[in-house]
Design a protein around this motif. Structure first.
Motif, PDB file in Angstrom:
ATOM      1  N   ILE A   1      -4.173  -1.965  -4.276  1.00 15.52           N
ATOM      2  CA  ILE A   1      -5.212  -1.312  -3.173  1.00 15.52           C
ATOM      3  C   ILE A   1      -6.806  -1.833  -3.457  1.00 15.52           C
ATOM      4  CG2 ILE A   1      -6.412   0.657  -2.846  1.00 15.52           C
ATOM      5  CD1 ILE A   1      -3.988   2.007  -2.205  1.00 15.52           C
ATOM      6  N   LEU A   2      -7.094  -1.854  -4.748  1.00 19.04           N
ATOM      7  CA  LEU A   2      -8.294  -2.352  -5.211  1.00 19.04           C
ATOM      8  C   LEU A   2      -8.576  -4.027  -4.906  1.00 19.04           C
ATOM      9  CD1 LEU A   2      -9.704  -0.567  -8.297  1.00 19.04           C
ATOM     10  CD2 LEU A   2     -10.271  -0.107  -6.039  1.00 19.04           C
TER      11      LEU A   2
ATOM     12  N   VAL B   1      -9.108  -4.340  -1.202  1.00 24.12           N
ATOM     13  CA  VAL B   1     -10.487  -3.976  -0.842  1.00 24.12           C
ATOM     14  C   VAL B   1     -11.134  -5.180  -0.897  1.00 24.12           C
ATOM     15  CG1 VAL B   1     -12.451  -2.301  -1.192  1.00 24.12           C
ATOM     16  CG2 VAL B   1     -10.071  -1.424  -1.004  1.00 24.12           C
ATOM     17  N   GLU B   2     -11.108  -5.706  -2.232  1.00 25.07           N
ATOM     18  CA  GLU B   2     -11.789  -7.111  -2.473  1.00 25.07           C
ATOM     19  C   GLU B   2     -11.523  -8.168  -1.562  1.00 25.07           C
ATOM     20  OE1 GLU B   2     -12.792 -10.094  -6.304  1.00 25.07           O
ATOM     21  OE2 GLU B   2     -11.429  -8.374  -6.453  1.00 25.07           O
TER      22      GLU B   2
ATOM     23  N   VAL C   1     -10.822  -8.101   1.574  1.00 26.05           N
ATOM     24  CA  VAL C   1     -11.399  -7.436   2.856  1.00 26.05           C
ATOM     25  C   VAL C   1     -12.996  -7.947   2.800  1.00 26.05           C
ATOM     26  CG1 VAL C   1     -12.163  -5.585   4.246  1.00 26.05           C
ATOM     27  CG2 VAL C   1      -9.716  -5.834   3.516  1.00 26.05           C
ATOM     28  N   ARG C   2     -13.445  -7.537   1.432  1.00 24.98           N
ATOM     29  CA  ARG C   2     -14.935  -7.879   1.521  1.00 24.98           C
ATOM     30  C   ARG C   2     -15.141  -9.316   1.492  1.00 24.98           C
ATOM     31  NH1 ARG C   2     -15.352  -5.762  -3.363  1.00 24.98           N
ATOM     32  NH2 ARG C   2     -15.757  -3.715  -2.509  1.00 24.98           N
TER      33      ARG C   2
ATOM     34  N   SER D   1     -14.980 -10.622   5.012  1.00 24.59           N
ATOM     35  CA  SER D   1     -16.089 -10.172   6.077  1.00 24.59           C
ATOM     36  C   SER D   1     -17.065 -11.165   6.179  1.00 24.59           C
ATOM     37  CB  SER D   1     -16.747  -8.899   5.420  1.00 24.59           C
ATOM     38  OG  SER D   1     -17.404  -9.169   4.229  1.00 24.59           O
TER      39      SER D   1
ATOM     40  N   SER E   1     -12.467  -9.544   8.474  1.00 23.05           N
ATOM     41  CA  SER E   1     -12.350  -8.467   7.660  1.00 23.05           C
ATOM     42  C   SER E   1     -11.540  -7.171   8.531  1.00 23.05           C
ATOM     43  CB  SER E   1     -13.580  -7.872   7.158  1.00 23.05           C
ATOM     44  OG  SER E   1     -14.601  -7.591   8.220  1.00 23.05           O
TER      45      SER E   1
ATOM     46  N   SER F   1      -8.333  -5.714   7.275  1.00 29.49           N
ATOM     47  CA  SER F   1      -8.531  -4.110   6.804  1.00 29.49           C
ATOM     48  C   SER F   1      -7.097  -3.549   6.961  1.00 29.49           C
ATOM     49  CB  SER F   1      -9.580  -3.498   7.740  1.00 29.49           C
ATOM     50  OG  SER F   1     -10.933  -4.312   7.403  1.00 29.49           O
TER      51      SER F   1
ATOM     52  N   VAL G   1      -5.385  -2.791   3.498  1.00 28.46           N
ATOM     53  CA  VAL G   1      -5.633  -1.824   2.901  1.00 28.46           C
ATOM     54  C   VAL G   1      -5.311  -0.550   3.480  1.00 28.46           C
ATOM     55  CG1 VAL G   1      -7.842  -0.641   2.178  1.00 28.46           C
ATOM     56  CG2 VAL G   1      -7.987  -2.987   2.127  1.00 28.46           C
TER      57      VAL G   1
ATOM     58  N   ALA H   1      -2.636   1.935   1.460  1.00 27.06           N
ATOM     59  CA  ALA H   1      -3.202   3.237   1.210  1.00 27.06           C
ATOM     60  C   ALA H   1      -2.165   4.391   1.979  1.00 27.06           C
ATOM     61  CB  ALA H   1      -4.471   3.455   1.940  1.00 27.06           C
TER      62      ALA H   1
END
Length: 622
Positions: A121-122, A125-126, A128-129, A132, A144, A148, A151, A155
């Protein structure tokens, strides 16, 4: 042991799921969104087809919008599959554990899957960042928005898996399982300096050993690959985990794979409208009066029906109920019928629109049109091998009271079946002739089947249609998550330099290219038994196809050998998953059918050796 396997298998089918649980209320909104996304994808693709071929003004953003929707569908579908327990897993080994340990083993398998999701998961998230900062080419929006989905999907899967863990396991088993996973993690971390110096031995330890250990425990295959890759990257390399997310994204996002959920939906429509049954009845009216006629009908129906559904399970579920009662009346033994059904489904898996061929084309970079054209002929070779054996087996068949169907009956059956019979030829002709892509043809085929189903075959109730959309989303998500994690593992394998060393070793084998073909056959039969088809292809194709090309083997010829060998393994007991699905559909004990299938598998092996030895069978007409 076999009966326990039958109860334990958790396999998605078009019409039902063996061992699956109904979706929970928690996931109902997700199911609605996934069903809507599938409709959006079909609508976008149809819009693109009309714009390109009718209006001659291609819409440049359609493929990009469909690709965004596709990744969201895949991740939401994967979450639905977790909720319904529809992710593919091998539970043949669970029956070997003592009864008192099985609850703990099931809990441990679920904790391992949860660990994989939590670990990803983390980094997701990175990822996706990072994405972006990239703008899409056609829609001019941040990428992104698309990634997304990874993520959110991870989740949701994590949330649902924890919910199932708390509901189905005792606190004692949960505590012990968490302790085991934590202890293994600590040991791996402490031994990291040692692993960093082991080189290619880490492949055996992590990418083979850890994945195999998870497979034995009954962890879903996607998470077996995920755990093996996570352990490999974490304990034996300095590669950040974000790279794994990128490889998963790449493995799930090929535009060619857009046709997978569409062909799955097409198989559902085939089942719901009875189009497949119409084909079976026409074949029966044509051949049912000759000795071994019903065996020919079964094989021919699997061949033709596969050309519509693209799914072995859907094929078997359509053909078996329509033919087995009459075959029993004529003296066919149930175990022989199951053997013919299972191997017939393996034979037909290269008939367009084979999902396996679509995935193979995407992974190995082989022309889908060429694979579809070759697959049709290769299936004919295997069909002939099975038909010869079926005729010999039917030498004592009772033909008492069997009469040739009248011309009127045949004509009526043909008129009813004709719209359905046209569909596989439309699909093969359009893709093989280069008129349209597999994705475009799949969309046209769905529209054609839906309209024909409403007009001529009684239509589909709205509730059934919604159920089909959700089933398609769940199956597509399960397939694509396997492709994503298998792509990450395949990338890890290639980055070690192992592929280069393997190529050198293979080139030095005596016997040249045909010896390599024999090695390939053995490898994919074994992997077909253990991993099922798609994971084996995604994992091994990046390694094996470049070597085959270096040895002068045509990629389409090699693809036909790979897919046929894999399908033989899939139907080979005592591990092959497809064998147990056939037994479940035909309602025959695996113990009873196990002895009968070997001659039929032998016929397929003979056909496979001929295909391997004679490249012209695969490539002469391309």
């Amino acid at each position: 042991m076999a009966s326990a396997n039958e109860e334990a298998l958790t396999i998605e089918t078009q019409a039902e799921v063996v061992g699956a649980r109904p979706g929970s209320a928690l996931m109902r909104p997700v199911e609605v969104v996934a069903a809507a996304l599938l409709l959006v994808i079909v609508s976008l693709l149809l819009t693109g087809v009309v714009a390109r071929y009718v209006l001659h003004t291609p819409i440049v953003w359609v493929d990009e919008a469909a690709s965004i929707s596709f990744l969201w569908l895949a991740m939401l579908g994967a979450a639905i599959a977790v909720d319904r327990n529809e992710h593919l897993r091998l539970t043949v080994f669970l029956s070997l554990f003592p009864e008192r340990l099985r609850g703990f083993v099931d809990t441990l398998a679920l904790v391992i899957a949860i660990t994989v999701l939590a670990a990803l998961i983390l980094p997701a998230v990175e990822y996706v960042r990072e994405e972006s900062y990239v703008t899409s080419a056609a829609l001019k929006i941040p990428v992104s928005y698309r990634v997304s989905a990874i993520v959110l999907g991870l989740a949701l899967m994590l949330l649902v898996a924890i919910k199932h863990l708390l509901a189905s396991s005792s606190m004692a088993d949960i505590a012990k399982s968490v302790a085991v996973v934590a202890a293994l993690g600590v040991v791996g971390w402490l031994l990291s300096p040692v692993f960093l110096g082991l080189g290619h031995s880490n492949i055996l330890i992590f990418l083979v050993g850890v994945a195999a250990f998870c497979l034995v425990l009954g962890v879903p295959i996607a998470f077996c690959f995920g755990m093996g890759t996570i352990a490999f990257l974490t304990f034996s390399t300095h590669v950040p985990m974000i790279v794994m997310i990128g490889r998963m994204d790449e493995g799930m996002s090929s535009l060619i794979l857009l046709s997978v959920p569409i062909f799955v939906l097409l198989g559902c429509i085939l089942d719901a409208t009875g189009m497949g049954k119409a084909i079976v009845e026409f074949m029966a009216s044509l051949l049912g009066h000759v000795k071994a006629g019903m065996s020919y009908v079964l094989l021919g129906s699997l061949f033709l029906v596969s050309g519509i559904s693209g799914s072995k399970v859907s094929d078997m579920a359509t053909v078996a109920p329509a033919l087995f009662p009459e075959m029993k009346r004529r003296g066919h033994k149930p175990k022989e019928m199951i053997a013919l059904l299972a191997t017939g489904a393996a034979m037909a898996d290269t008939v367009p629109p084979s999902i396996v061929l679509i995935v193979l084309g995407s992974v190995a970079g082989v022309s889908i049109a060429a694979l579809f054209t070759s697959g049709f002929v290769i299936a004919m070779v295997l069909l002939l091998a099975l038909a010869v054996l079926a005729r010999w087996k039917a030498r004592g068949e009772s033909m008492e009271g069997v009469q040739r169907a009248s011309f009127k009956v045949i004509r009526t059956a043909l008129l009813i079946a004709a719209p359905a019979l046209l569909l596989p030829f439309i699909i093969r002709g359009a893709v093989g002739g280069g008129i349209a892509t597999a994705t475009e043809v799949s969309t046209i085929a769905v529209l054609y089947a839906f309209i024909i189903g409403i007009v001529l075959y009684g239509g589909i109730r709205p509730a059934k249609m919604y159920s089909m959309l959700v089933e398609t989303a769940a199956l597509s998500g399960a397939i694509l998550l396997i492709l994503g994690t298998a792509s990450a593992m395949a990338w890890a394998l290639t980055q070690t330099g192992f592929a280069h060393q393997l190529a050198g070793y293979m080139r030095d084998l005596p016997g040249g290219w045909f010896t390599y073909m024999l090695v390939t056959i053995v490898v994919f039969i074994v992997l077909g038994c253990v991993l099922e088809g798609l994971p084996a292809i995604v994992l091994m194709a990046p390694l094996m196809f470049p070597i085959a090309k270096q040895m002068g083997i045509h990629d389409v010829h090699y693809a036909m050998v790979v897919v046929t060998a894999m399908n033989i393994g899939l139907m080979a007991p005592p591990i092959g998953i497809g064998f147990y699905i056939a037994c479940k559909i035909g309602q025959v004990s695996p113990d009873e059918a196990m002895g009968a299938i070997w001659p039929y598998l032998g016929a397929l092996v003979v056909g496979l050796l001929i295909i391997a030895a004679v490249p012209a069978l695969s490539i002469a007409y391309l």
